[in-house]
Design an enzyme around this catalytic site. Structure first.
Site, PDB file in Angstrom:
ATOM      1  N   GLY A   9       1.204  -0.684   0.138  1.00 10.17           N
ATOM      2  CA  GLY A   9       0.425   0.106   0.106  1.00 10.17           C
ATOM      3  C   GLY A   9       1.041   1.420   0.075  1.00 10.17           C
ATOM      4  N   GLY A  13      -1.056   8.075   0.793  1.00 11.45           N
ATOM      5  CA  GLY A  13      -1.087   7.790   1.913  1.00 11.45           C
ATOM      6  C   GLY A  13      -0.147   7.758   2.710  1.00 11.45           C
ATOM      7  N   ASP A  48      -2.698  -7.083  -4.718  1.00  8.03           N
ATOM      8  CA  ASP A  48      -3.430  -7.537  -3.821  1.00  8.03           C
ATOM      9  C   ASP A  48      -2.890  -8.359  -2.982  1.00  8.03           C
ATOM     10  OD1 ASP A  48      -6.256  -8.049  -1.930  1.00  8.03           O
ATOM     11  OD2 ASP A  48      -7.161  -6.985  -4.104  1.00  8.03           O
ATOM     12  N   TYR A 140     -12.354  -3.774  12.459  1.00  8.34           N
ATOM     13  CA  TYR A 140     -10.608  -2.786  11.990  1.00  8.34           C
ATOM     14  C   TYR A 140     -10.162  -2.922  13.400  1.00  8.34           C
ATOM     15  CZ  TYR A 140      -7.619   1.349  11.014  1.00  8.34           C
ATOM     16  OH  TYR A 140      -6.784   2.205  10.921  1.00  8.34           O
ATOM     17  N   SER A 143      -8.761  -6.716  13.318  1.00 11.06           N
ATOM     18  CA  SER A 143      -7.564  -6.237  12.742  1.00 11.06           C
ATOM     19  C   SER A 143      -6.058  -6.322  13.673  1.00 11.06           C
ATOM     20  CB  SER A 143      -7.696  -6.569  11.105  1.00 11.06           C
ATOM     21  OG  SER A 143      -8.168  -5.244  11.315  1.00 11.06           O
ATOM     22  N   LYS A 144      -5.991  -4.530  13.909  1.00  8.64           N
ATOM     23  CA  LYS A 144      -4.927  -4.308  14.527  1.00  8.64           C
ATOM     24  C   LYS A 144      -4.660  -4.761  15.194  1.00  8.64           C
ATOM     25  CE  LYS A 144      -4.803  -1.420  10.377  1.00  8.64           C
ATOM     26  NZ  LYS A 144      -3.837  -0.995   9.514  1.00  8.64           N
TER      27      LYS A 144
HETATM   28  P1  NDP Z   1      -5.273   4.638   2.552  1.00 10.39           P
HETATM   29  O1  NDP Z   1      -6.845   4.618   2.483  1.00 10.39           O
HETATM   30  O2  NDP Z   1      -5.088   6.348   2.436  1.00 10.39           O
HETATM   31  O3  NDP Z   1      -4.602   3.679   1.560  1.00 10.39           O
HETATM   32  C1  NDP Z   1      -4.401   3.013   1.821  1.00 10.39           C
HETATM   33  C2  NDP Z   1      -3.469   1.772   0.851  1.00 10.39           C
HETATM   34  O4  NDP Z   1      -3.780   0.334   1.935  1.00 10.39           O
HETATM   35  C3  NDP Z   1      -3.284   2.164  -0.141  1.00 10.39           C
HETATM   36  O5  NDP Z   1      -2.051   2.354  -1.308  1.00 10.39           O
HETATM   37  C4  NDP Z   1      -4.381   0.483  -0.156  1.00 10.39           C
HETATM   38  O6  NDP Z   1      -4.011   0.462  -1.859  1.00 10.39           O
HETATM   39  C5  NDP Z   1      -3.814  -0.619  -0.016  1.00 10.39           C
HETATM   40  N1  NDP Z   1      -4.686  -1.181   0.159  1.00 10.39           N
HETATM   41  C6  NDP Z   1      -6.165  -1.534   0.568  1.00 10.39           C
HETATM   42  N2  NDP Z   1      -6.712  -2.824   0.697  1.00 10.39           N
HETATM   43  C7  NDP Z   1      -5.307  -3.411   0.248  1.00 10.39           C
HETATM   44  C8  NDP Z   1      -4.816  -4.997   0.241  1.00 10.39           C
HETATM   45  N3  NDP Z   1      -6.015  -5.866  -0.444  1.00 10.39           N
HETATM   46  N4  NDP Z   1      -3.992  -4.752  -1.110  1.00 10.39           N
HETATM   47  C9  NDP Z   1      -2.803  -4.096  -1.246  1.00 10.39           C
HETATM   48  N5  NDP Z   1      -2.597  -3.115  -1.125  1.00 10.39           N
HETATM   49  C10 NDP Z   1      -4.234  -2.731  -0.649  1.00 10.39           C
HETATM   50  O7  NDP Z   1      -5.263   4.400   3.579  1.00 10.39           O
HETATM   51  P2  NDP Z   1      -3.852   5.174   5.203  1.00 10.39           P
HETATM   52  O8  NDP Z   1      -2.567   5.866   4.299  1.00 10.39           O
HETATM   53  O9  NDP Z   1      -4.052   6.601   5.954  1.00 10.39           O
HETATM   54  O10 NDP Z   1      -3.294   4.260   5.579  1.00 10.39           O
HETATM   55  C11 NDP Z   1      -2.813   2.756   5.656  1.00 10.39           C
HETATM   56  C12 NDP Z   1      -2.136   2.094   7.243  1.00 10.39           C
HETATM   57  O11 NDP Z   1      -2.126   3.125   8.054  1.00 10.39           O
HETATM   58  C13 NDP Z   1      -3.620   1.313   7.158  1.00 10.39           C
HETATM   59  O12 NDP Z   1      -3.348   0.188   7.147  1.00 10.39           O
HETATM   60  C14 NDP Z   1      -4.639   2.035   8.396  1.00 10.39           C
HETATM   61  O13 NDP Z   1      -4.956   0.988   8.508  1.00 10.39           O
HETATM   62  C15 NDP Z   1      -3.665   2.707   8.969  1.00 10.39           C
HETATM   63  N6  NDP Z   1      -4.027   3.267   9.637  1.00 10.39           N
HETATM   64  C16 NDP Z   1      -4.295   4.819   9.612  1.00 10.39           C
HETATM   65  C17 NDP Z   1      -4.679   6.340  10.019  1.00 10.39           C
HETATM   66  C18 NDP Z   1      -4.741   7.281   9.598  1.00 10.39           C
HETATM   67  O14 NDP Z   1      -5.139   7.895  10.776  1.00 10.39           O
HETATM   68  N7  NDP Z   1      -4.793   7.620   8.979  1.00 10.39           N
HETATM   69  C19 NDP Z   1      -4.193   5.751  11.717  1.00 10.39           C
HETATM   70  C20 NDP Z   1      -4.153   4.868  12.325  1.00 10.39           C
HETATM   71  C21 NDP Z   1      -3.641   3.353  11.136  1.00 10.39           C
HETATM   72  P3  NDP Z   1      -4.812   1.353  -2.934  1.00 10.39           P
HETATM   73  O15 NDP Z   1      -4.498   1.834  -3.788  1.00 10.39           O
HETATM   74  O16 NDP Z   1      -4.778   0.097  -4.051  1.00 10.39           O
HETATM   75  O17 NDP Z   1      -6.710   0.921  -3.014  1.00 10.39           O
END
Ligand code: NDP
Length: 234
Positions: A9, A13, A48, A140, A143-144
């Site tokens: 991912g 982000g 994925d 969620y 999972s975390k």
């Molecule tokens: P975003 O929603 O901005 O990005 C999520 C990323 O995960 C994207 O790159 C997405 O890919 C990828 N992704 C999701 N599902 C899959 C999959 N099945 N296979 C491969 N890639 C996948 O999220 P954030 O950057 O905010 O979050 C990143 C991590 O940090 C996550 O695990 C989130 O739970 C965690 N987090 C975020 C917080 C926040 O405040 N933002 C707080 C605490 C934890 P694609 O572009 O293809 O959709």
């Protein structure tokens, strides 16, 4: 020393900020994406994490291009929030599969090369919600929280092979995920953050690059909150 890094991912982000931070210090960095392509300067591999064959193929591609993965950041994650009584089995399983089983899949695949090299750094991106819980987020949060058990078990299994496994637990960070929250909810959250602001993706990246550094060689099985104090006590 330039290392082979993979961030799941890492196309946007928090993951992208992490990937850029490793690249800035001279590492060779690959990111997974699901069709968006790779950001400039990073190797993109389509993957994925819910598909074991895709995970294996992505690792093979990374290994061919930049060598076996020495630093893995399991960052890919999704939310699908709703209250307990309304949550379907499918909603629960889908989030667990992407966030927790996905992290297990990539860590297991990465560990093969790390064991051979007698070196590895694995960092799981969890959440303050995994430790404190979150209303409307049983899938969620489960999972975390599960990532902590995965990381600590890996730390025990692979510790003597110079492989560390740690968890970073971000609080509320400005990304697409938090931009999607209603304004009222955003205000409620901020009122509970001692730092009084959202975090930045770069602040998460700094913690991850530290845990992957030589300076952190003796840190394993740790959970490092980067949350402005939101989760204190958990
Ligand atoms: P975003 O929603 O901005 O990005 C999520 C990323 O995960 C994207 O790159 C997405 O890919 C990828 N992704 C999701 N599902 C899959 C999959 N099945 N296979 C491969 N890639 C996948 O999220 P954030 O950057 O905010 O979050 C990143 C991590 O940090 C996550 O695990 C989130 O739970 C965690 N987090 C975020 C917080 C926040 O405040 N933002 C707080 C605490 C934890 P694609 O572009 O293809 O959709």
């Amino acid at each position: 020393m330039s290392r082979s890094v993979l961030v799941t991912g890492g196309n946007r982000g928090i993951g992208l900020a992490i990937a850029r931070a490793f690249a800035a210090q001279g590492d060779r960095v690959a990111v997974t994406h699901r069709g968006s392509g790779a950001p400039d300067g990073l190797l993109g591999v389509e993957c994925d994490v819910t598909d074991p064959a895709a995970v294996d193929a992505a690792f093979a591609e990374v290994e061919a291009a930049q060598g076996p993965v020495e630093v893995l950041v399991a960052n890919a994650g999704i939310t699908d929030d709703t209250l307990l009584l309304r949550m379907t089995d499918e909603q629960f399983s889908r989030v667990l599969d992407a966030n927790l089983t996905g992290a297990f899949r990539v860590a297991q695949r990465a560990s093969k090369g790390m064991l051979r090299k007698r070196y590895g750094r694995i960092v799981f991106i969890s959440s303050v919600v995994g430790l404190a819980g979150g209303a409307g987020q049983v899938n969620y949060a489960a999972s975390k929280a599960g990532m902590v058990g995965v990381a600590r078990s890996i730390a025990r299994e692979l510790g003597t092979r110079n492989i560390t496994a740690n968890v970073v637990a971000p609080g509320f960070i400005t990304t697409d995920m938090t931009d999607a929250l209603p304004e009222e909810r955003r205000k409620q959250i901020l009122a509970q953050v001692p730092a009084g602001r959202y975090g930045t993706t770069e602040e998460i990246a700094a913690a991850v690059t530290f845990l992957a550094s030589d300076a952190a060689a003796y840190i394993t099985g740790a959970v490092l909150p980067v949350d402005g104090g939101l989760g204190m006590g958990h």
